[in-house]
Design a protein around this motif. Structure first.
Motif, PDB file in Angstrom:
ATOM      1  N   SER A 110     -14.172   3.180  -8.325  1.00  0.00           N
ATOM      2  CA  SER A 110     -15.504   3.464  -8.928  1.00  0.00           C
ATOM      3  C   SER A 110     -16.073   2.783  -9.896  1.00  0.00           C
TER       4      SER A 110
ATOM      5  N   VAL B  77      -9.460   6.538  -8.029  1.00  0.00           N
ATOM      6  CA  VAL B  77     -10.930   6.039  -8.003  1.00  0.00           C
ATOM      7  C   VAL B  77     -11.405   6.037  -9.249  1.00  0.00           C
TER       8      VAL B  77
ATOM      9  N   THR C 163      -3.726   3.588   0.726  1.00  0.00           N
ATOM     10  CA  THR C 163      -2.963   4.227  -0.319  1.00  0.00           C
ATOM     11  C   THR C 163      -2.807   5.589  -0.191  1.00  0.00           C
TER      12      THR C 163
ATOM     13  N   THR D  68       0.872  -1.146  -0.050  1.00  0.00           N
ATOM     14  CA  THR D  68       0.021   0.088  -0.109  1.00  0.00           C
ATOM     15  C   THR D  68       0.913   1.257  -0.071  1.00  0.00           C
TER      16      THR D  68
ATOM     17  N   SER E  60      -9.938   9.072  -3.106  1.00  0.00           N
ATOM     18  CA  SER E  60      -9.869   8.073  -2.033  1.00  0.00           C
ATOM     19  C   SER E  60      -8.712   8.411  -0.911  1.00  0.00           C
TER      20      SER E  60
ATOM     21  N   PHE F  30     -15.854  -1.527  -0.050  1.00  0.00           N
ATOM     22  CA  PHE F  30     -16.620  -0.972  -1.128  1.00  0.00           C
ATOM     23  C   PHE F  30     -17.833  -0.119  -0.985  1.00  0.00           C
TER      24      PHE F  30
ATOM     25  N   ALA G 205      -9.027   2.376  -9.950  1.00  0.00           N
ATOM     26  CA  ALA G 205     -10.134   3.114 -10.308  1.00  0.00           C
ATOM     27  C   ALA G 205     -11.448   2.124  -9.652  1.00  0.00           C
TER      28      ALA G 205
HETATM   29  N1  LIG Z   1      -1.309   0.211  -8.914  1.00  0.00           N
HETATM   30  C1  LIG Z   1      -1.095  -0.576  -8.047  1.00  0.00           C
HETATM   31  O1  LIG Z   1       0.091  -1.148  -7.817  1.00  0.00           O
HETATM   32  C2  LIG Z   1      -1.967  -0.560  -6.569  1.00  0.00           C
HETATM   33  C3  LIG Z   1      -1.437  -1.064  -5.377  1.00  0.00           C
HETATM   34  C4  LIG Z   1      -2.393  -0.878  -4.247  1.00  0.00           C
HETATM   35  C5  LIG Z   1      -3.523  -0.336  -4.565  1.00  0.00           C
HETATM   36  N2  LIG Z   1      -3.950  -0.071  -5.743  1.00  0.00           N
HETATM   37  C6  LIG Z   1      -5.319   0.631  -5.771  1.00  0.00           C
HETATM   38  O2  LIG Z   1      -5.315   1.879  -5.159  1.00  0.00           O
HETATM   39  C7  LIG Z   1      -6.695   2.238  -4.749  1.00  0.00           C
HETATM   40  C8  LIG Z   1      -6.993   2.025  -3.311  1.00  0.00           C
HETATM   41  O3  LIG Z   1      -6.528   0.931  -2.708  1.00  0.00           O
HETATM   42  P1  LIG Z   1      -6.469   0.789  -1.149  1.00  0.00           P
HETATM   43  O4  LIG Z   1      -6.199  -0.719  -0.573  1.00  0.00           O
HETATM   44  O5  LIG Z   1      -5.690   1.837  -0.607  1.00  0.00           O
HETATM   45  O6  LIG Z   1      -7.922   0.970  -0.451  1.00  0.00           O
HETATM   46  P2  LIG Z   1      -8.705   2.130   0.186  1.00  0.00           P
HETATM   47  O7  LIG Z   1      -8.614   3.450  -0.584  1.00  0.00           O
HETATM   48  O8  LIG Z   1      -8.192   1.927   1.574  1.00  0.00           O
HETATM   49  O9  LIG Z   1      -9.932   1.759   0.370  1.00  0.00           O
HETATM   50  C9  LIG Z   1     -11.086   1.917  -0.769  1.00  0.00           C
HETATM   51  C10 LIG Z   1     -11.909   3.146  -0.472  1.00  0.00           C
HETATM   52  O10 LIG Z   1     -12.469   3.544  -1.793  1.00  0.00           O
HETATM   53  C11 LIG Z   1     -13.543   4.270  -1.619  1.00  0.00           C
HETATM   54  N3  LIG Z   1     -14.397   3.857  -2.639  1.00  0.00           N
HETATM   55  C12 LIG Z   1     -15.110   2.596  -2.552  1.00  0.00           C
HETATM   56  N4  LIG Z   1     -16.055   2.640  -3.562  1.00  0.00           N
HETATM   57  C13 LIG Z   1     -15.854   3.950  -3.983  1.00  0.00           C
HETATM   58  C14 LIG Z   1     -16.691   4.321  -5.386  1.00  0.00           C
HETATM   59  N5  LIG Z   1     -17.353   3.804  -6.022  1.00  0.00           N
HETATM   60  N6  LIG Z   1     -16.202   5.642  -5.637  1.00  0.00           N
HETATM   61  C15 LIG Z   1     -15.252   6.267  -5.000  1.00  0.00           C
HETATM   62  N7  LIG Z   1     -14.511   6.005  -3.794  1.00  0.00           N
HETATM   63  C16 LIG Z   1     -14.771   4.560  -3.680  1.00  0.00           C
HETATM   64  C17 LIG Z   1     -13.985   4.184  -0.447  1.00  0.00           C
HETATM   65  O11 LIG Z   1     -13.388   5.411   0.562  1.00  0.00           O
HETATM   66  P3  LIG Z   1     -14.524   6.612   0.617  1.00  0.00           P
HETATM   67  O12 LIG Z   1     -15.367   6.527   1.594  1.00  0.00           O
HETATM   68  O13 LIG Z   1     -13.525   7.803   0.345  1.00  0.00           O
HETATM   69  O14 LIG Z   1     -15.375   6.646  -0.707  1.00  0.00           O
HETATM   70  C18 LIG Z   1     -12.891   2.978   0.279  1.00  0.00           C
HETATM   71  O15 LIG Z   1     -12.713   3.096   1.675  1.00  0.00           O
HETATM   72  C19 LIG Z   1      -7.642   0.707  -5.045  1.00  0.00           C
HETATM   73  O16 LIG Z   1      -8.257   1.543  -6.181  1.00  0.00           O
HETATM   74  C20 LIG Z   1      -6.428  -0.129  -5.567  1.00  0.00           C
HETATM   75  O17 LIG Z   1      -6.905  -1.045  -6.782  1.00  0.00           O
HETATM   76  C21 LIG Z   1      -3.255  -0.084  -6.647  1.00  0.00           C
END
Ligand SMILES: NC(=O)c1ccc[n+]([C@@H]2O[C@H](COP(=O)([O-])OP(=O)(O)OC[C@H]3O[C@@H](n4cnc5c(N)ncnc54)[C@H](OP(=O)(O)O)[C@@H]3O)[C@@H](O)[C@H]2O)c1
Length: 333
Positions: A247, A222, A159, A130, A154, A321, A245
């Motif tokens: 959303s 998002v 992250t 993360t 987010s 979610f 992404a």
């Molecule tokens: N590229 C990479 O290597 C990599 C590595 C790690 C994570 N990621 C990506 O980074 C993002 C964050 O991951 P994380 O593990 O740190 O999760 P996170 O942000 O701790 O948790 C997900 C949050 O997304 C928000 N969310 C849920 N549904 C939504 C929607 N429809 N529209 C807008 N916001 C929504 C919610 O917060 P709110 O209350 O603010 O809506 C939820 O608490 C994810 O998309 C994940 O796939 C990518």
């Protein structure tokens, strides 16, 4: 010995629900082959990518995922008994594996980094994948310069909260979007310059008011409408790191209709780049060292939403979610 695993019972269709998962018990032999190890899970990570990569799993497969585990038995000299590891073995509580054979995306067993006294769970969060996604996505793709304006979506997630704090370390003005008043307040406590509940405000008007000089960098978790309006307010030569992404993860990518601002992208020569954090695998060691240093000196604060019990993994995943986590969502076995 009995082991528990959580498998994909039904393919995801829209938002994940409890019917997608099944907890299965199985017997595993305690006699190990040469170079095999027996792992006992202590902490399990719950991540949105498990939904995004749902189509890589078949019904019956163990759900993808990483865990902090203790080596209970070992016939591998690289993984002595009693040591802790980070293991990409999926949602299992007891696992026998040969680390030499477990290679590839979302697979592998790695020695635990020296967290210098920080909690073990941080190896899945701020000092793990993360934090690394925040670190590399922001520093390598956005390349923020002191004085620039950085927007994070987010922002109160695992992250996003780290990305925003790193942008503050780099001397930027940081604006975060999150989904509740509690999250907005926490981001201000962390030192974000502005934060807003994206469910309650107009993103376009908000950025026109609070980022009058325009947005230079956007760390996007998002996608969708939020991203459309951030791009509208992004400056010439802006940089966008596409980390996630969420959303659209529950939509069918072939039929989802997301508005996208091609004109802004072209005429403002904005760079948008998707990434997977493993791209920088050779640089993880020094990056983890820097993240540990920032956490220890208080410049990066970590928050976790801890859910108790292996059997709670599906609900914890569903809750992501619904925005129920603040900071990193994690399950304590
Ligand atoms: N590229 C990479 O290597 C990599 C590595 C790690 C994570 N990621 C990506 O980074 C993002 C964050 O991951 P994380 O593990 O740190 O999760 P996170 O942000 O701790 O948790 C997900 C949050 O997304 C928000 N969310 C849920 N549904 C939504 C929607 N429809 N529209 C807008 N916001 C929504 C919610 O917060 P709110 O209350 O603010 O809506 C939820 O608490 C994810 O998309 C994940 O796939 C990518």
């Amino acid at each position: 010995m009995r082991a528990r695993k959580i498998i994909l019972k039904n393919y995801f269709d829209g938002k994940p629900n409890l019917n997608n998962f099944e907890l299965v018990e199985e017997s595993i032999l305690e006699t190990l082959e040469d170079r095999e190890i027996l792992l006992k899970a202590v902490w399990l990570s719950v991540d949105p990518y498990m939904r995004a990569f749902g189509n890589r799993m078949n019904v019956g497969d163990t759900i993808l995922g990483s865990q902090i585990a203790q080596v209970v038995k070992s016939r591998h000299p690289g993984f002595p008994e009693g040591n802790k590891v980070i293991a990409f073995v999926g949602w299992r509580d007891m696992t026998i594996c040969n680390p030499d054979k477990l290679k590839g995306l979302f697979r592998g067993v790695f020695p635990m980094p020296d967290l210098q006294g920080l909690p073990d769970s941080y190896a899945l969060g701020v000092c793990g994948l993360t934090g690394l996604a925040a670190y590399f996505g922001l520093l390598k793709i956005c390349q923020p310069k002191s004085g620039e304006t950085v927007v994070i979506s987010s922002a109160a997630g695992g992250t996003g909260s780290v990305a925003g704090q790193i942008a503050k370390i780099k001397g930027c003005k940081v604006i975060g979007f999150a989904g509740s008043e509690e999250k907005v307040r926490w981001l201000l406590d962390l030192g974000f310059d502005q934060s807003f509940n994206y469910k309650e405000i107009n993103v376009d008007h908000t950025l026109k008011k609070w980022a009058v000089e325009g947005v230079n960098c956007y760390f996007d978790n998002v996608g969708g409408d939020l991203t459309f309006w951030v791009l509208q307010n992004t400056n010439e030569s802006g940089r966008v790191a596409l980390c996630g992404a969420i959303s659209s993860y529950n939509d069918d990518p072939k039929t989802a209709k997301v508005q996208f601002d091609y004109t802004s992208m072209i005429y403002k020569q904005i760079k948008m780049e998707g990434f997977l954090v493993n791209r920088w695998f050779p640089e993880w060691g020094p990056a983890i060292g820097e993240l540990i240093g920032w956490v220890k000196d208080g410049r990066v604060k970590s928050r976790e939403t801890v859910v108790e019990g292996f059997e709670s993994l599906p609900q914890a995943f569903i809750d992501i979610f619904e925005g129920k986590n603040v900071g990193k969502m994690i399950v304590a076995v």
